[in-house]
Write a protein that holds these residues in place. Sequence first.
Motif, PDB file in Angstrom:
ATOM      1  N   THR A  97       0.833  -1.072  -0.180  1.00  0.00           N
ATOM      2  CA  THR A  97      -0.078   0.010   0.312  1.00  0.00           C
ATOM      3  C   THR A  97       1.208   1.417   0.295  1.00  0.00           C
ATOM      4  O   THR A  97       0.460   1.457  -0.758  1.00  0.00           O
ATOM      5  N   ALA A  98       2.032   0.987   0.611  1.00  0.00           N
ATOM      6  CA  ALA A  98       2.609   2.452   0.585  1.00  0.00           C
ATOM      7  C   ALA A  98       3.257   2.169  -0.021  1.00  0.00           C
ATOM      8  O   ALA A  98       3.879   4.041  -1.135  1.00  0.00           O
ATOM      9  N   LEU A  99       4.362   1.596  -0.723  1.00  0.00           N
ATOM     10  CA  LEU A  99       5.292   1.722  -2.267  1.00  0.00           C
ATOM     11  C   LEU A  99       3.973   1.703  -2.984  1.00  0.00           C
ATOM     12  O   LEU A  99       4.483   2.707  -3.925  1.00  0.00           O
ATOM     13  N   ALA A 100       3.074   1.762  -3.227  1.00  0.00           N
ATOM     14  CA  ALA A 100       1.987   2.275  -3.945  1.00  0.00           C
ATOM     15  C   ALA A 100       1.606   3.461  -4.331  1.00  0.00           C
ATOM     16  O   ALA A 100       0.886   4.158  -5.145  1.00  0.00           O
ATOM     17  N   LEU A 101       1.421   4.203  -2.841  1.00  0.00           N
ATOM     18  CA  LEU A 101       0.157   5.141  -2.689  1.00  0.00           C
ATOM     19  C   LEU A 101       1.380   6.850  -2.309  1.00  0.00           C
ATOM     20  O   LEU A 101       0.964   7.387  -2.837  1.00  0.00           O
ATOM     21  N   LEU A 232      -6.735  -0.210  -5.745  1.00  0.00           N
ATOM     22  CA  LEU A 232      -6.348  -1.256  -5.674  1.00  0.00           C
ATOM     23  C   LEU A 232      -5.308  -1.265  -6.717  1.00  0.00           C
ATOM     24  O   LEU A 232      -5.160  -1.911  -6.694  1.00  0.00           O
ATOM     25  N   GLU A 233      -5.893  -0.428  -7.745  1.00  0.00           N
ATOM     26  CA  GLU A 233      -5.301  -1.324  -9.364  1.00  0.00           C
ATOM     27  C   GLU A 233      -3.624  -1.097  -9.083  1.00  0.00           C
ATOM     28  O   GLU A 233      -3.290  -1.750  -9.340  1.00  0.00           O
ATOM     29  N   GLU A 234      -3.265   0.590  -8.081  1.00  0.00           N
ATOM     30  CA  GLU A 234      -2.164   1.373  -8.200  1.00  0.00           C
ATOM     31  C   GLU A 234      -0.930  -0.282  -6.936  1.00  0.00           C
ATOM     32  O   GLU A 234       0.016  -0.817  -7.365  1.00  0.00           O
ATOM     33  N   VAL A 235      -1.965  -0.664  -5.642  1.00  0.00           N
ATOM     34  CA  VAL A 235      -1.353  -2.009  -5.310  1.00  0.00           C
ATOM     35  C   VAL A 235      -1.123  -3.083  -6.078  1.00  0.00           C
ATOM     36  O   VAL A 235      -0.118  -3.666  -5.882  1.00  0.00           O
TER      37      VAL A 235
END
Length: 399
Positions: A97-101, A232-235
């Motif tokens: 989550t952190a890496l994605a956002l 969630l697509e980014e995650v």
Amino acid sequence: MHDDSQQDEWSLETLAIRAGHQRTFEQEHSEPIFPTSSFVYESAAEAARKFGGQEAGNVYSRFTNPTVHTFERRLAALEGGERCVATSSGMSAILSTALALLSVGDEIVASRSLFGSTVSLLDKYLGKFGITTRYVELSNIAAWEEAVSPATKLLFAETPSNPLSEVADIPALAALAKRCGALLAIDNCFLTPALQQPIALGADLVIHSATKYLDGQGRAVGGAVVGKHDILEEVFGVVRTCGPCLSPFNAWIFTKGLETLSLRMNAHCENAMTLARWLDQHPAVNKVYYSGLEAHPQHALAKRQQRGFGAVLGFEVKGGQAGAWQVIDATRMLSITGNLGDVKTTITHPATTTHGRLSEDQKAAAGITPGLVRVAVGLESQVDIQRDLARGLDALEAQ
């Protein structure tokens, strides 16, 4: 093909048993396991379409596996989210989550009352990449408001907290996140969607260590993130590229665990409430931390946003660390382990185990004292649980 088109009308108990299972041509009744690394195609053109995303289908089990998808669809339905991305552990769910956002220069505002490994992840690893975390008291909304800044991109909280059962006002945090243009993520592994649905209360993301109550029997390690499809697509992109994926076998275990989730959580809550009241009357116990007790400072809030108070409680004993260790070591049935979420009752000393990597100042700020004992109440007979704890508590009082 199994038809779950009417699942919007199903209750939570039914969703936990039926949602997400798309039967294959074999028309199996129970969800199957697909222990395969890759998938084959009828033609090069089909392979190109599926690899390129022009056609739905499985490509490689690091990011597309039917068993994992079943678990993801079911948990998303239970949490009321558009989508779920499963991961190899609860910690990898937070990391993904952190890496994605988040990016260099972004800030997180988080509760002080977090799992020790979560604090290490935020400070030691995200910190060295230029992502700053500010910690505040979980239940103090004014402190949250003061801590946010234009650089704040994520609010993160566990509620109830581990192990003091502090409760965050999720709607208030959601409103704050919206005002400052940030996302609110709630770690819901202590209550599960059987007892609390943070998305319905305004949260953007729900994070789980599926290892805990989603499984419920201590059999496997896994995690999950639930929320809106675009987030969630980014995650999913992180999981696909970096590889912290959930195995098909573990996904199958969690899917089957969900079938008894409501039954288990209701029984856990009943046992925990009985034990909390018993501990509250024991002369060797200075204080009990459980939001189900009316004396708990957030009891009214917990009743308002939860359907139960969960299975985890903390209690402070006389004699500091020596007293806590004496009580723990006197048990004969309870499992001395840092894990929780099991039908077997577990007991641990947070200051030297789950929160042992925190500094002394961090422990003090989070209320992790030397005399604190944590119990995750299982489903054994309440009489036997009390008898096992009484062995050490009665001896401690007699000293």
